[in-house]
Motif scaffolding. Structure first.
Motif, PDB file in Angstrom:
ATOM      1  N   GLU A  63       0.817  -1.216   0.000  1.00 42.89           N
ATOM      2  CA  GLU A  63       0.000   0.000   0.000  1.00 42.89           C
ATOM      3  C   GLU A  63       0.853   1.270   0.000  1.00 42.89           C
ATOM      4  O   GLU A  63       0.375   2.337  -0.386  1.00 42.89           O
ATOM      5  CB  GLU A  63      -0.925   0.000   1.224  1.00 42.89           C
ATOM      6  N   ASN A  64       2.114   1.157   0.425  1.00 41.08           N
ATOM      7  CA  ASN A  64       2.982   2.330   0.538  1.00 41.08           C
ATOM      8  C   ASN A  64       3.871   2.556  -0.676  1.00 41.08           C
ATOM      9  O   ASN A  64       4.755   3.414  -0.645  1.00 41.08           O
ATOM     10  CB  ASN A  64       3.857   2.215   1.788  1.00 41.08           C
ATOM     11  N   ILE A  65       3.665   1.774  -1.723  1.00 43.30           N
ATOM     12  CA  ILE A  65       4.468   1.942  -2.935  1.00 43.30           C
ATOM     13  C   ILE A  65       3.551   2.106  -4.140  1.00 43.30           C
ATOM     14  O   ILE A  65       2.321   1.959  -4.031  1.00 43.30           O
ATOM     15  CB  ILE A  65       5.408   0.735  -3.158  1.00 43.30           C
ATOM     16  N   ASP A  66       4.132   2.408  -5.270  1.00 41.46           N
ATOM     17  CA  ASP A  66       3.366   2.530  -6.513  1.00 41.46           C
ATOM     18  C   ASP A  66       2.952   1.142  -6.982  1.00 41.46           C
ATOM     19  O   ASP A  66       3.806   0.344  -7.391  1.00 41.46           O
ATOM     20  CB  ASP A  66       4.224   3.214  -7.578  1.00 41.46           C
ATOM     21  N   PRO A  67       1.653   0.811  -6.931  1.00 45.69           N
ATOM     22  CA  PRO A  67       1.223  -0.538  -7.311  1.00 45.69           C
ATOM     23  C   PRO A  67       1.456  -0.852  -8.784  1.00 45.69           C
ATOM     24  O   PRO A  67       1.458  -2.018  -9.180  1.00 45.69           O
ATOM     25  CB  PRO A  67      -0.280  -0.542  -6.971  1.00 45.69           C
ATOM     26  N   GLU A  68       1.654   0.200  -9.592  1.00 44.16           N
ATOM     27  CA  GLU A  68       1.885  -0.012 -11.017  1.00 44.16           C
ATOM     28  C   GLU A  68       3.370  -0.192 -11.332  1.00 44.16           C
ATOM     29  O   GLU A  68       3.731  -0.551 -12.450  1.00 44.16           O
ATOM     30  CB  GLU A  68       1.333   1.176 -11.818  1.00 44.16           C
ATOM     31  N   GLY A  69       4.229   0.085 -10.352  1.00 46.73           N
ATOM     32  CA  GLY A  69       5.663  -0.031 -10.572  1.00 46.73           C
ATOM     33  C   GLY A  69       6.165  -1.448 -10.398  1.00 46.73           C
ATOM     34  O   GLY A  69       5.408  -2.377 -10.105  1.00 46.73           O
ATOM     35  N   GLU A  70       7.494  -1.612 -10.579  1.00 49.50           N
ATOM     36  CA  GLU A  70       8.102  -2.944 -10.483  1.00 49.50           C
ATOM     37  C   GLU A  70       7.913  -3.542  -9.093  1.00 49.50           C
ATOM     38  O   GLU A  70       7.596  -4.719  -8.940  1.00 49.50           O
ATOM     39  CB  GLU A  70       9.585  -2.850 -10.811  1.00 49.50           C
ATOM     40  N   MET A  71       8.084  -2.708  -8.053  1.00 51.55           N
ATOM     41  CA  MET A  71       7.943  -3.201  -6.692  1.00 51.55           C
ATOM     42  C   MET A  71       6.499  -3.583  -6.394  1.00 51.55           C
ATOM     43  O   MET A  71       6.238  -4.527  -5.637  1.00 51.55           O
ATOM     44  CB  MET A  71       8.416  -2.127  -5.703  1.00 51.55           C
ATOM     45  N   GLY A  72       5.564  -2.873  -6.999  1.00 53.44           N
ATOM     46  CA  GLY A  72       4.153  -3.187  -6.798  1.00 53.44           C
ATOM     47  C   GLY A  72       3.815  -4.579  -7.272  1.00 53.44           C
ATOM     48  O   GLY A  72       3.059  -5.309  -6.627  1.00 53.44           O
ATOM     49  N   ASP A  73       4.394  -4.972  -8.401  1.00 53.85           N
ATOM     50  CA  ASP A  73       4.151  -6.325  -8.911  1.00 53.85           C
ATOM     51  C   ASP A  73       4.813  -7.368  -8.025  1.00 53.85           C
ATOM     52  O   ASP A  73       4.244  -8.425  -7.755  1.00 53.85           O
ATOM     53  CB  ASP A  73       4.675  -6.446 -10.340  1.00 53.85           C
ATOM     54  N   LEU A  74       6.013  -7.068  -7.537  1.00 53.53           N
ATOM     55  CA  LEU A  74       6.730  -8.024  -6.692  1.00 53.53           C
ATOM     56  C   LEU A  74       5.984  -8.333  -5.405  1.00 53.53           C
ATOM     57  O   LEU A  74       6.057  -9.438  -4.878  1.00 53.53           O
ATOM     58  CB  LEU A  74       8.120  -7.471  -6.346  1.00 53.53           C
ATOM     59  N   LEU A  75       5.237  -7.335  -4.880  1.00 56.03           N
ATOM     60  CA  LEU A  75       4.556  -7.491  -3.590  1.00 56.03           C
ATOM     61  C   LEU A  75       3.056  -7.729  -3.717  1.00 56.03           C
ATOM     62  O   LEU A  75       2.360  -7.759  -2.709  1.00 56.03           O
ATOM     63  CB  LEU A  75       4.790  -6.243  -2.727  1.00 56.03           C
ATOM     64  N   SER A  76       2.560  -7.898  -4.921  1.00 61.56           N
ATOM     65  CA  SER A  76       1.121  -8.041  -5.106  1.00 61.56           C
ATOM     66  C   SER A  76       0.597  -9.325  -4.472  1.00 61.56           C
ATOM     67  O   SER A  76       1.352 -10.265  -4.193  1.00 61.56           O
ATOM     68  CB  SER A  76       0.764  -8.020  -6.600  1.00 61.56           C
ATOM     69  N   GLY A  77      -0.721  -9.352  -4.257  1.00 62.40           N
ATOM     70  CA  GLY A  77      -1.348 -10.478  -3.573  1.00 62.40           C
ATOM     71  C   GLY A  77      -1.171 -11.812  -4.263  1.00 62.40           C
ATOM     72  O   GLY A  77      -1.234 -12.860  -3.612  1.00 62.40           O
ATOM     73  N   LYS A  78      -0.941 -11.803  -5.579  1.00 63.81           N
ATOM     74  CA  LYS A  78      -0.792 -13.084  -6.286  1.00 63.81           C
ATOM     75  C   LYS A  78       0.471 -13.831  -5.853  1.00 63.81           C
ATOM     76  O   LYS A  78       0.618 -15.023  -6.117  1.00 63.81           O
ATOM     77  CB  LYS A  78      -0.803 -12.858  -7.797  1.00 63.81           C
ATOM     78  N   TYR A  79       1.400 -13.100  -5.198  1.00 62.19           N
ATOM     79  CA  TYR A  79       2.622 -13.729  -4.705  1.00 62.19           C
ATOM     80  C   TYR A  79       2.586 -13.918  -3.180  1.00 62.19           C
ATOM     81  O   TYR A  79       3.629 -14.124  -2.551  1.00 62.19           O
ATOM     82  CB  TYR A  79       3.842 -12.883  -5.083  1.00 62.19           C
ATOM     83  N   LYS A  80       1.411 -13.853  -2.614  1.00 65.59           N
ATOM     84  CA  LYS A  80       1.246 -13.959  -1.163  1.00 65.59           C
ATOM     85  C   LYS A  80       1.961 -15.180  -0.593  1.00 65.59           C
ATOM     86  O   LYS A  80       2.715 -15.077   0.387  1.00 65.59           O
ATOM     87  CB  LYS A  80      -0.250 -14.018  -0.833  1.00 65.59           C
ATOM     88  N   TYR A  81       1.740 -16.339  -1.198  1.00 66.31           N
ATOM     89  CA  TYR A  81       2.282 -17.570  -0.620  1.00 66.31           C
ATOM     90  C   TYR A  81       3.784 -17.714  -0.835  1.00 66.31           C
ATOM     91  O   TYR A  81       4.429 -18.489  -0.134  1.00 66.31           O
ATOM     92  CB  TYR A  81       1.523 -18.781  -1.171  1.00 66.31           C
ATOM     93  N   VAL A  82       4.334 -16.960  -1.780  1.00 65.07           N
ATOM     94  CA  VAL A  82       5.787 -16.945  -1.935  1.00 65.07           C
ATOM     95  C   VAL A  82       6.428 -16.361  -0.677  1.00 65.07           C
ATOM     96  O   VAL A  82       7.432 -16.853  -0.174  1.00 65.07           O
ATOM     97  CB  VAL A  82       6.191 -16.119  -3.177  1.00 65.07           C
ATOM     98  N   PHE A  83       5.801 -15.307  -0.140  1.00 65.54           N
ATOM     99  CA  PHE A  83       6.321 -14.652   1.062  1.00 65.54           C
ATOM    100  C   PHE A  83       6.101 -15.488   2.317  1.00 65.54           C
ATOM    101  O   PHE A  83       6.893 -15.429   3.253  1.00 65.54           O
ATOM    102  CB  PHE A  83       5.673 -13.274   1.233  1.00 65.54           C
ATOM    103  N   LEU A  84       5.023 -16.278   2.338  1.00 63.62           N
ATOM    104  CA  LEU A  84       4.695 -17.043   3.537  1.00 63.62           C
ATOM    105  C   LEU A  84       5.408 -18.391   3.613  1.00 63.62           C
ATOM    106  O   LEU A  84       5.551 -18.961   4.698  1.00 63.62           O
ATOM    107  CB  LEU A  84       3.180 -17.273   3.602  1.00 63.62           C
ATOM    108  N   THR A  85       5.845 -18.903   2.473  1.00 63.21           N
ATOM    109  CA  THR A  85       6.475 -20.224   2.435  1.00 63.21           C
ATOM    110  C   THR A  85       7.882 -20.183   3.018  1.00 63.21           C
ATOM    111  O   THR A  85       8.627 -19.226   2.813  1.00 63.21           O
ATOM    112  CB  THR A  85       6.548 -20.730   0.971  1.00 63.21           C
ATOM    113  N   LYS A  86       8.241 -21.233   3.753  1.00 65.77           N
ATOM    114  CA  LYS A  86       9.605 -21.335   4.281  1.00 65.77           C
ATOM    115  C   LYS A  86      10.601 -21.378   3.124  1.00 65.77           C
ATOM    116  O   LYS A  86      10.323 -21.973   2.074  1.00 65.77           O
ATOM    117  CB  LYS A  86       9.743 -22.593   5.139  1.00 65.77           C
ATOM    118  N   ALA A  87      11.767 -20.778   3.341  1.00 70.12           N
ATOM    119  CA  ALA A  87      12.773 -20.676   2.284  1.00 70.12           C
ATOM    120  C   ALA A  87      13.137 -22.050   1.718  1.00 70.12           C
ATOM    121  O   ALA A  87      13.288 -22.221   0.510  1.00 70.12           O
ATOM    122  CB  ALA A  87      14.011 -19.974   2.813  1.00 70.12           C
ATOM    123  N   GLY A  88      13.257 -23.042   2.593  1.00 72.56           N
ATOM    124  CA  GLY A  88      13.648 -24.376   2.147  1.00 72.56           C
ATOM    125  C   GLY A  88      12.596 -25.084   1.320  1.00 72.56           C
ATOM    126  O   GLY A  88      12.894 -26.084   0.660  1.00 72.56           O
TER     127      GLY A  88
END
Length: 216
Positions: A63-88
């Protein structure tokens, strides 16, 4: 309550440990029928709650970045489980995705460190070791201003039901497995009107009414 009543007082008195999720109703029932038993909060439910707090932190960054920018795509909800999954457990492409997000956003990098460290809490062999690791997680969350994670840590850090896990490493895994069987049985039949018959079908499916046993 009904489960403990079916067991009866004598068998309830022999129960030493009960694993539950964080629903207070379960703890209340155990305290009433098995006051000698220790309640252990289930590890997998705890991780689920932690992930909910972690996802709220991700959404704040988005919410604190430009959702249309590169970072916005990296943090979008479609990648939610990438962030929640253990690294291994991440696939290579998912790890590359997160690494790029961490490179571009320092707070995301800090949240990843907190997440990985939190998972290590459950590998501790005793309460003292677990307390040290959780204290580190809490301190890092404070430094990262991760208020949702800090709030959740505060909700468990002084509760003996959380720390009981390190003396009695039990989970609700068996109960969850049986519950999955029940749900599958219900779907196959498109539901049951007669609950007594449904109970018999559950017992049959789980092997308690195996006809071969009676033939022997």
């Amino acid at each position: 309550d009904m489960f403990f009543e079916v067991l009866g007082t004598e068998r309830c008195q022999r129960i030493k440990v009960v694993a539950t999720d964080q629903h207070e109703g379960y703890s209340a029932s155990v305290n009433q029928y098995c006051p000698q038993a220790k309640v252990v909060w289930d590890r997998f439910h705890l991780v689920q709650k932690f992930n909910e707090a972690l996802n709220e932190e991700r959404k704040i960054e988005w919410e604190n970045i430009d959702p249309e920018g590169e970072m916005g795509d990296l943090l979008s909800g479609k990648y939610k489980y990438v962030f929640l999954t253990k690294a291994g457990n991440r696939r290579n492409k998912d790890q590359k995705h997160l690494s790029e997000a961490m490179r571009m956003n320092e707070r995301i990098a800090k949240l990843e460190l907190i997440k990985e460290r939190f998972h290590q809490v459950f590998d501790c062999s005793d309460i003292l070791s677990a307390q040290v690791v959780l204290a580190e997680c809490y301190q890092w969350a404070m430094q990262a201003n991760a208020r949702f994670i800090v709030k959740w840590f505060r909700s468990i850090i002084n509760d003996e039901r959380f720390w009981n896990y390190f003396e009695n490493k039990v989970t609700t895994g068996l109960a969850e497995g049986i519950n999955s069987v029940i749900k599958a049985l219900k779907r196959q039949a498109r539901g049951y009107k007669d609950m007594a018959y449904f109970a018999l079908k559950i017992m049959q499916k789980c092997g308690f009414l195996n006809t071969q046993n009676y033939l022997m």
